[in-house]
Design a protein around this motif. Structure first.
Motif, short mmCIF file in Angstrom:
data_model
loop_
_atom_site.label_atom_id
_atom_site.label_comp_id
_atom_site.label_asym_id
_atom_site.label_seq_id
_atom_site.Cartn_x
_atom_site.Cartn_y
_atom_site.Cartn_z
N SER A 1 10.82 8.84 -9.33
CA SER A 1 9.81 9.61 -8.60
C SER A 1 8.42 9.07 -8.90
O SER A 1 8.19 8.38 -9.90
N CYS A 2 7.50 9.41 -7.98
CA CYS A 2 6.11 8.97 -8.10
C CYS A 2 5.22 10.11 -7.64
O CYS A 2 5.31 10.55 -6.49
N GLU A 3 4.36 10.60 -8.54
CA GLU A 3 3.45 11.69 -8.19
C GLU A 3 2.02 11.16 -8.23
O GLU A 3 1.54 10.71 -9.28
N VAL A 4 1.35 11.18 -7.08
CA VAL A 4 -0.05 10.76 -7.01
C VAL A 4 -0.92 11.92 -7.46
O VAL A 4 -0.85 13.01 -6.90
N LEU A 5 -1.72 11.67 -8.50
CA LEU A 5 -2.61 12.70 -9.04
C LEU A 5 -3.96 12.69 -8.34
O LEU A 5 -4.56 13.74 -8.13
N SER A 6 -4.44 11.49 -8.00
CA SER A 6 -5.71 11.36 -7.27
C SER A 6 -5.74 10.02 -6.57
O SER A 6 -5.07 9.06 -6.97
N ASP A 7 -6.53 9.96 -5.51
CA ASP A 7 -6.72 8.74 -4.73
C ASP A 7 -8.18 8.75 -4.27
O ASP A 7 -8.52 9.36 -3.27
N THR A 8 -9.04 8.11 -5.07
CA THR A 8 -10.47 8.16 -4.83
C THR A 8 -11.09 6.78 -4.90
O THR A 8 -10.90 6.07 -5.90
N VAL B 1 -6.10 4.77 -7.52
CA VAL B 1 -5.05 5.79 -7.49
C VAL B 1 -4.60 6.06 -8.92
O VAL B 1 -4.28 5.12 -9.66
N GLU B 2 -4.58 7.32 -9.28
CA GLU B 2 -3.99 7.75 -10.55
C GLU B 2 -2.65 8.37 -10.19
O GLU B 2 -2.57 9.21 -9.29
N ARG B 3 -1.59 7.95 -10.89
CA ARG B 3 -0.26 8.47 -10.58
C ARG B 3 0.60 8.51 -11.83
O ARG B 3 0.28 7.88 -12.85
N VAL B 4 1.70 9.25 -11.71
CA VAL B 4 2.72 9.29 -12.76
C VAL B 4 4.04 8.88 -12.13
O VAL B 4 4.45 9.46 -11.12
N VAL B 5 4.66 7.85 -12.71
CA VAL B 5 6.00 7.46 -12.24
C VAL B 5 7.01 7.89 -13.29
O VAL B 5 6.74 7.85 -14.50
N THR B 6 8.17 8.33 -12.82
CA THR B 6 9.26 8.72 -13.69
C THR B 6 10.37 7.70 -13.53
O THR B 6 10.76 7.37 -12.41
N PHE B 7 10.85 7.19 -14.67
CA PHE B 7 11.91 6.19 -14.66
C PHE B 7 13.28 6.87 -14.73
O PHE B 7 13.43 7.94 -15.32
N LEU C 1 0.83 -1.21 0.00
CA LEU C 1 0.00 0.00 0.00
C LEU C 1 0.87 1.26 0.00
O LEU C 1 0.56 2.24 -0.67
N ARG C 2 1.97 1.22 0.73
CA ARG C 2 2.90 2.36 0.72
C ARG C 2 3.53 2.52 -0.66
O ARG C 2 3.73 3.63 -1.15
N LYS C 3 3.84 1.40 -1.29
CA LYS C 3 4.47 1.42 -2.62
C LYS C 3 3.60 2.14 -3.64
O LYS C 3 4.11 2.78 -4.57
N ILE C 4 2.29 2.07 -3.48
CA ILE C 4 1.40 2.75 -4.42
C ILE C 4 1.69 4.24 -4.44
O ILE C 4 1.67 4.87 -5.50
N HIS C 5 1.99 4.82 -3.28
CA HIS C 5 2.22 6.26 -3.18
C HIS C 5 3.69 6.65 -3.25
O HIS C 5 4.02 7.81 -3.50
#
Length: 161
Positions: A46-53, A57-63, A31-35
């Motif tokens: 990096s990991c940017e959470v855009l929404s959590d509803t 979870v909608e997110r953008v990860v950067t490689f 669950l922590r890994k999601i954020h």
């Protein structure tokens, strides 16, 4: 385009490791890994959470540089029970993290499953090279996630039971 399916499974508590992790600790870590994906997967910077509803979870990860042709992936993340987390990327790539039991004593295992779309034709050197790279990446991702969760239990970020 070729869809490459890859899976890797690793025991969570081999005999030489301490502390022994519980299913709840593993789940708390996932669950922590999601954020905070960058804490768990070495190729993510990096990991940017855009929404959590409502559990989605909608997110953008950067490689990190040089890992993929693209630098970012937009993902939709869903949990299914306390058994698996599904990551669906906008290009059709799917990743699943699964916690399961096996063996006679109900030992815990973690599996990562990937379905990755790659440029090329089945059997070509480029696709086969990518298949090998993805196998290595899946193994490292599973092992890194387990090691990170174990470290978080040791330092108290995830409660000991």
């Amino acid at each position: 385009m070729v869809l490459i399916p890859i899976a890797h499974t690793t025991p969570i508590n081999p005999p030489t490791t301490t502390p022994t992790l519980t299913h709840q600790q593993i789940w708390t870590g996932l669950l922590r890994k999601i954020h905070h994906a960058e804490e768990f997967v070495p190729i993510i910077s990096s990991c940017e959470v855009l929404s959590d509803t409502d559990g989605v979870v909608e997110r953008v990860v950067t490689f990190k540089e040089g890992q993929f042709a693209r630098r970012e992936a937009r993902e939709t993340v869903r949990c299914f029970g306390r058994e698996w987390v599904d990551f669906e990327q906008s290009d059709g790539t799917r990743i699943r993290n699964v916690v399961g039991r096996g063996g006679g004593g109900g030992e815990l295992y973690m599996s990562y499953m990937f379905e990755v779309l790659v440029e090329g034709e089945e059997g070509s050197d480029g696709v086969e090279g990518e298949r090998g790279r993805l196998r290595d990446m899946a193994k490292k991702a599973v092992e890194s996630s387990i090691d990170t969760i174990r470290a978080m239990v040791k330092d108290g970020r995830i409660p000991a039971e």
